[in-house]
Every structure is written in C-alpha cells, then in structure tokens.
Design an enzyme around this catalytic site. Structure first.
Site, PDB file in Angstrom:
ATOM      1  N   ASP A   1     -13.876  -1.661   2.546  1.00  0.00           N
ATOM      2  CA  ASP A   1     -12.974  -1.858   3.687  1.00  0.00           C
ATOM      3  C   ASP A   1     -13.731  -1.396   4.937  1.00  0.00           C
ATOM      4  O   ASP A   1     -14.414  -2.191   5.599  1.00  0.00           O
ATOM      5  CB  ASP A   1     -11.667  -1.066   3.448  1.00  0.00           C
ATOM      6  CG  ASP A   1     -10.702  -1.059   4.638  1.00  0.00           C
ATOM      7  OD1 ASP A   1     -11.062  -1.567   5.710  1.00  0.00           O
ATOM      8  OD2 ASP A   1      -9.584  -0.523   4.508  1.00  0.00           O
TER       9      ASP A   1
ATOM     10  N   SER B   1       0.863  -1.180   0.000  1.00  0.00           N
ATOM     11  CA  SER B   1       0.000   0.000   0.000  1.00  0.00           C
ATOM     12  C   SER B   1       0.903   1.235   0.000  1.00  0.00           C
ATOM     13  O   SER B   1       1.720   1.402   0.898  1.00  0.00           O
ATOM     14  CB  SER B   1      -0.880  -0.040   1.254  1.00  0.00           C
ATOM     15  OG  SER B   1      -1.649   1.125   1.372  1.00  0.00           O
TER      16      SER B   1
ATOM     17  N   LYS C   1      -0.919  -0.903  -4.472  1.00  0.00           N
ATOM     18  CA  LYS C   1      -2.152  -0.155  -4.139  1.00  0.00           C
ATOM     19  C   LYS C   1      -1.765   1.294  -3.894  1.00  0.00           C
ATOM     20  O   LYS C   1      -0.866   1.570  -3.097  1.00  0.00           O
ATOM     21  CB  LYS C   1      -2.793  -0.783  -2.898  1.00  0.00           C
ATOM     22  CG  LYS C   1      -3.732   0.114  -2.102  1.00  0.00           C
ATOM     23  CD  LYS C   1      -4.502  -0.699  -1.060  1.00  0.00           C
ATOM     24  CE  LYS C   1      -4.677   0.066   0.240  1.00  0.00           C
ATOM     25  NZ  LYS C   1      -5.367  -0.747   1.272  1.00  0.00           N
TER      26      LYS C   1
ATOM     27  N   LYS D   1     -10.088  -7.309   7.278  1.00  0.00           N
ATOM     28  CA  LYS D   1      -9.122  -6.912   8.310  1.00  0.00           C
ATOM     29  C   LYS D   1      -9.652  -7.451   9.626  1.00  0.00           C
ATOM     30  O   LYS D   1     -10.710  -7.016  10.081  1.00  0.00           O
ATOM     31  CB  LYS D   1      -9.041  -5.388   8.431  1.00  0.00           C
ATOM     32  CG  LYS D   1      -8.215  -4.712   7.380  1.00  0.00           C
ATOM     33  CD  LYS D   1      -8.127  -3.225   7.670  1.00  0.00           C
ATOM     34  CE  LYS D   1      -7.525  -2.518   6.470  1.00  0.00           C
ATOM     35  NZ  LYS D   1      -7.636  -1.062   6.592  1.00  0.00           N
TER      36      LYS D   1
ATOM     37  N   ASP E   1      -7.095   3.014  -3.137  1.00  0.00           N
ATOM     38  CA  ASP E   1      -7.830   3.060  -1.864  1.00  0.00           C
ATOM     39  C   ASP E   1      -8.070   4.515  -1.491  1.00  0.00           C
ATOM     40  O   ASP E   1      -7.126   5.295  -1.347  1.00  0.00           O
ATOM     41  CB  ASP E   1      -7.006   2.374  -0.766  1.00  0.00           C
ATOM     42  CG  ASP E   1      -7.747   2.285   0.574  1.00  0.00           C
ATOM     43  OD1 ASP E   1      -8.916   2.733   0.654  1.00  0.00           O
ATOM     44  OD2 ASP E   1      -7.154   1.750   1.531  1.00  0.00           O
TER      45      ASP E   1
ATOM     46  N   LYS F   1      -2.849   4.999  -2.563  1.00  0.00           N
ATOM     47  CA  LYS F   1      -3.823   5.771  -1.799  1.00  0.00           C
ATOM     48  C   LYS F   1      -4.227   6.960  -2.675  1.00  0.00           C
ATOM     49  O   LYS F   1      -3.353   7.600  -3.293  1.00  0.00           O
ATOM     50  CB  LYS F   1      -3.190   6.267  -0.500  1.00  0.00           C
ATOM     51  CG  LYS F   1      -2.932   5.152   0.509  1.00  0.00           C
ATOM     52  CD  LYS F   1      -4.241   4.626   1.081  1.00  0.00           C
ATOM     53  CE  LYS F   1      -3.990   3.718   2.272  1.00  0.00           C
ATOM     54  NZ  LYS F   1      -5.264   3.220   2.853  1.00  0.00           N
TER      55      LYS F   1
ATOM     56  N   GLU G   1     -11.054   0.809  -3.530  1.00  0.00           N
ATOM     57  CA  GLU G   1     -11.398   0.472  -2.153  1.00  0.00           C
ATOM     58  C   GLU G   1     -12.044   1.675  -1.451  1.00  0.00           C
ATOM     59  O   GLU G   1     -11.490   2.784  -1.485  1.00  0.00           O
ATOM     60  CB  GLU G   1     -10.090   0.065  -1.457  1.00  0.00           C
ATOM     61  CG  GLU G   1     -10.219  -0.522  -0.076  1.00  0.00           C
ATOM     62  CD  GLU G   1      -8.819  -0.883   0.484  1.00  0.00           C
ATOM     63  OE1 GLU G   1      -7.841  -1.001  -0.297  1.00  0.00           O
ATOM     64  OE2 GLU G   1      -8.717  -1.016   1.707  1.00  0.00           O
TER      65      GLU G   1
ATOM     66  N   GLY H   1      -4.417  -4.556   5.825  1.00  0.00           N
ATOM     67  CA  GLY H   1      -3.377  -4.368   6.840  1.00  0.00           C
ATOM     68  C   GLY H   1      -3.621  -3.093   7.612  1.00  0.00           C
ATOM     69  O   GLY H   1      -4.368  -2.206   7.170  1.00  0.00           O
TER      70      GLY H   1
HETATM   71  O1  OSB Z   1      -7.272   1.643   4.507  1.00  0.00           O
HETATM   72  O2  OSB Z   1      -6.196  -0.135   4.150  1.00  0.00           O
HETATM   73  C1  OSB Z   1      -6.308   0.940   4.748  1.00  0.00           C
HETATM   74  C2  OSB Z   1      -3.234   1.494   6.952  1.00  0.00           C
HETATM   75  C3  OSB Z   1      -3.814   1.999   8.089  1.00  0.00           C
HETATM   76  C4  OSB Z   1      -5.173   2.211   8.106  1.00  0.00           C
HETATM   77  C5  OSB Z   1      -5.953   1.883   6.993  1.00  0.00           C
HETATM   78  C6  OSB Z   1      -5.374   1.350   5.853  1.00  0.00           C
HETATM   79  C7  OSB Z   1      -3.986   1.189   5.823  1.00  0.00           C
HETATM   80  C8  OSB Z   1      -3.266   0.717   4.651  1.00  0.00           C
HETATM   81  C9  OSB Z   1      -1.902   0.086   4.856  1.00  0.00           C
HETATM   82  O3  OSB Z   1      -3.649   0.854   3.521  1.00  0.00           O
HETATM   83  C10 OSB Z   1      -1.986  -1.374   4.896  1.00  0.00           C
HETATM   84  C11 OSB Z   1      -0.711  -2.021   5.388  1.00  0.00           C
HETATM   85  O4  OSB Z   1       0.225  -2.128   4.613  1.00  0.00           O
HETATM   86  O5  OSB Z   1      -0.666  -2.428   6.561  1.00  0.00           O
HETATM   87 MG    MG Z   2      -8.425   0.580   3.025  1.00  0.00          MG
END
Ligand code: OSB
Ligand code: MG
Length: 369
Positions: free
Chosen positions: A239, A136, A162, A263, A189, A164, A214, A291
């Site tokens: 999510d 991510s 992925k 998650k 995402d 953001k 996402e 994650g």
């Molecule tokens: O939205 O998936 C998410 C991290 C913290 C809170 C929300 C998210 C995320 C990530 C990172 O996208 C995921 C990871 O690599 O742990």
């Molecule tokens: Mg997410």
C-alpha cells in the site's frame, strides 16, 4: 477548459465508530474538499484524502492546502486552457505531494467529464456496473468487541474482511475471526508496524488462509518485503510503498508484492491509477481499490475505478454508512455486498450543499489571475 477559481474547504465529519490503526485512532475525518469553477460556468468537485496528521503518509490536510495555494494551483492557472490529462506533467516539477496533486487532477477531470457528458467509469475504462465491497476493521479493545464488529459487517453482506494488525494484535484476532467464519475472505493490514526481525512471527499468520498481508514493513523497505515474501506463504501486498507507476514497476521487479492496493490519492490521481492497473494486468498481478475513509465525493470516483477489469479483489470501498451517519452526497448503499457504479456525468453523484456548509470549518477561494 479555463479555470476561474478553486474553492478549498476544510470539513470535519464524525465517524460512526472510532477507527484505530497502528498509526493512531481517528474519531472523525478532517479533509479538504475542492470545488472548481470554470470560466464558462462548469463545476468540478474532488476531495483530498490526506489526513490531519502525517502518520499514514507524509501529507496532511493543512500541508496539502499550503502546497496547492502556493505552488500547484498557480502552475495550473498559468497554463490557461487545461485538460486533466495534462495536470500530472504540469505539476511534475513539484516533488511529492501526490494527494494534493490527485485532488486537483480529479476536480479538473470531474468538470471536464461533466462538460462532455461522460461518467468517470466510462472514461477510466469500467467493465461492470457493480463492484464487490470489502470492509476495513480497526484494532478493537478486545477480541469480543472485534467479533461483534466483524459479525455486524458479515451480516450486512460485506464480501471480504480486512483486519488492522500491529504487534500484540495479530495472530490471536486472526485466529479467532478465522475460526468464527471459516470461509470468509480475510486479509490483514499492518500499516508498516513490523520490522525485518519479525519475519518468523509473521509466518504465524500462514495457517489462516489470508488473501494477503498489506504493508507489514516500512514504506521505504521494499527489499524487506521481498525477503518476507520468500519466507511466508501469505501473499504480500503493498500500500504505502506504491507512490507511482515507477514504484509499482520496481516493487514487481523485486518481487516485493504479488498484489497491489491502488489508492488514487497515494499515487497522484486516477490517471496514474489506471496506468498501474494496466501494468498489473499485463503482469497478471491482481489489484484492488484501497480507501482513505472517503466521503461520497471520493468514494464515487473510487467505485468507478474499482469497476475496471483488473480489480479482481473486493476493495475498501464500503457503504457510506460504514463511515458516516450522513454522507455529503447521495449515500452509497450496499446491496448484496455490492455497490453500484455511478452512471451520471463526472463523478455522477448529487452533492448535499447544505450539509457541507454545516460541517465546513474553513473556506478559501483561490482565483486565477
Ligand atoms: O492503510 O488502507 C489503509 C484508512 C486510512 C488510512 C489508511 C488506510 C485506511 C483503511 C480504511 O484501511 C479504508 C477505508 O475503508 O476507507
Ligand atoms: Mg493499507
């Protein structure tokens, strides 16, 4: 299993690079670690994935500690002899607080499985020893910096990227990354950053062959996601909205999601995660493991979960080095874009007690009466 006490620690671990999302920038990860001790000397570990502020979800670190101390742990202690399979039912009267509940259930499950000599993977229903890793990538300061960061992950072997996104950082970064790597599996995402007036703007992502988008809309706007899914060709994946098996059922019935990010913290634990996995498998819905910038403790359990047969897309289960210079367990090292599922009992990783001691900012032991 009778619990003697639960030690709750707050740790603070710097990230290797800032992680920027539509809800803020993380420079380091603060989280709670639970160490549970049983009356017969057994031990179980877990991490609570809530972040320090309620920006991704309503939960936050010190709120989780409060609800555990005041309500959740006393209810567990009152039960006396307890198994992980009973935890959700015992805690059901207390509404919400899935991340706090998940941490308690996971610590109990780790102690229970260590006692029985069973790994998380075999208990949950693992079907493979290696899992595919995605990564991510946070919002960057410039397109150039983004291309550099993605280039680093691609060269390390990540099997899916992925990005953001948020308003003002969406079509252009996606276009450039897709042009630079025409064949890399790519997804985005938004962490709820868009609204119902953005459907046609989000359709602008359609040409870039994304695996999914996402959580573009508000957590509670499940119907909006269904409307969006009708007008864009990129598959919609939820999510934040999926907080339970029931929420997953409803979202599928409404056609608000065609892929689900599971998650464990967000849905109240690994057992609920398996139930959502099973529901999706029955309905031919692909799932992947999300994650929360976990340390090796949470990562070990996530990697085990991600090895179940329905997890057919690479997860945000990256190597320890993507997050931290030094992990608090034996680090997860990626080989050819994959991580190995721990085979030892419980979460199956060695804990670095000395390092945990170094990064602990608060510590409290909650004893059963
Ligand atoms: O939205 O998936 C998410 C991290 C913290 C809170 C929300 C998210 C995320 C990530 C990172 O996208 C995921 C990871 O690599 O742990
Ligand atoms: Mg997410």
């Amino acid at each position: 299993m009778e619990i003697k006490n639960v030690e709750i620690r707050t740790i603070q671990l710097p990230l290797v690079r800032p992680f920027r999302t539509s809800f803020g920038t993380q420079l380091s990860r603060e989280l709670l670690l639970l160490k549970l001790t049983t009356r017969d000397g057994g031990e179980g570990w877990s991490e609570c994935v809530a972040m320090s502020e309620p920006l991704y979800s309503p939960e936050y670190t010190s709120g989780c500690q409060d609800v555990m101390e005041r309500f959740l742990l006393p209810a567990i202690f009152e039960r006396g002899d307890v198994r992980a399979e009973e935890v959700a039912e015992i805690l059901k009267p207390f509404l919400g607080h899935q991340m706090a509940k998940a941490a308690i259930e996971s610590a109990i499950l780790d102690a229970q499985l260590k006692d029985e000599g069973i790994s998380f993977g075999s208990y949950l229903g693992s079907s493979r020893e290696l899992i595919d890793c995605g990564v991510s990538v946070g919002i960057a300061n410039s397109i150039d910096e983004l291309v550099k960061e993605v280039g680093l992950y691609v060269s390390e072997g990540y099997r899916r990227i992925k990005l953001k996104i948020e308003p003002g950082w969406d079509i252009e970064p996606v276009r450039v990354i897709r042009e630079t790597w025409p064949n890399i599996p790519l997804q985005v995402d938004a962490n709820q950053a868009y609204s119902r007036s953005d459907y046609s703007h989000l359709a602008g992502l359609d040409p870039y062959d994304l695996l999914l988008i996402e959580q573009p809309l508000d957590e509670h706007d499940v119907l909006g996601h269904a409307e969006l899914a009708e007008v864009i060709s990129t598959p919609v994946c939820l999510d934040e909205s999926i907080t339970s098996l029931q929420a997953a059922r409803d979202a599928l019935a409404l056609k608000a999601t065609t892929i689900i990010n599971i998650k464990p913290g967000r849905v109240g634990g690994y057992l609920e995660s398996v139930r959502i996995h099973d529901l999706c498998a029955e309905n031919d819905i692909a799932v992947w493991c999300g994650g929360m910038l976990e340390t090796g403790i949470g990562r070990a359990a996530n990697v085990a979960l991600a090895s179940l047969p329905g997890f057919t897309l690479p997860g945000d289960t990256s190597a320890s080095s993507r997050y931290y210079h030094r992990d608090i367990t034996t680090p997860f090292v990626m080989d050819d874009g994959q991580l190995r599922v721990p085979q030892g009992a419980g979460i199956g990783v060695e804990i670095d007690h000395d390092f945990i001691e170094e990064i602990t900012t608060a510590r409290k032991i909650i004893s059963a009466p």
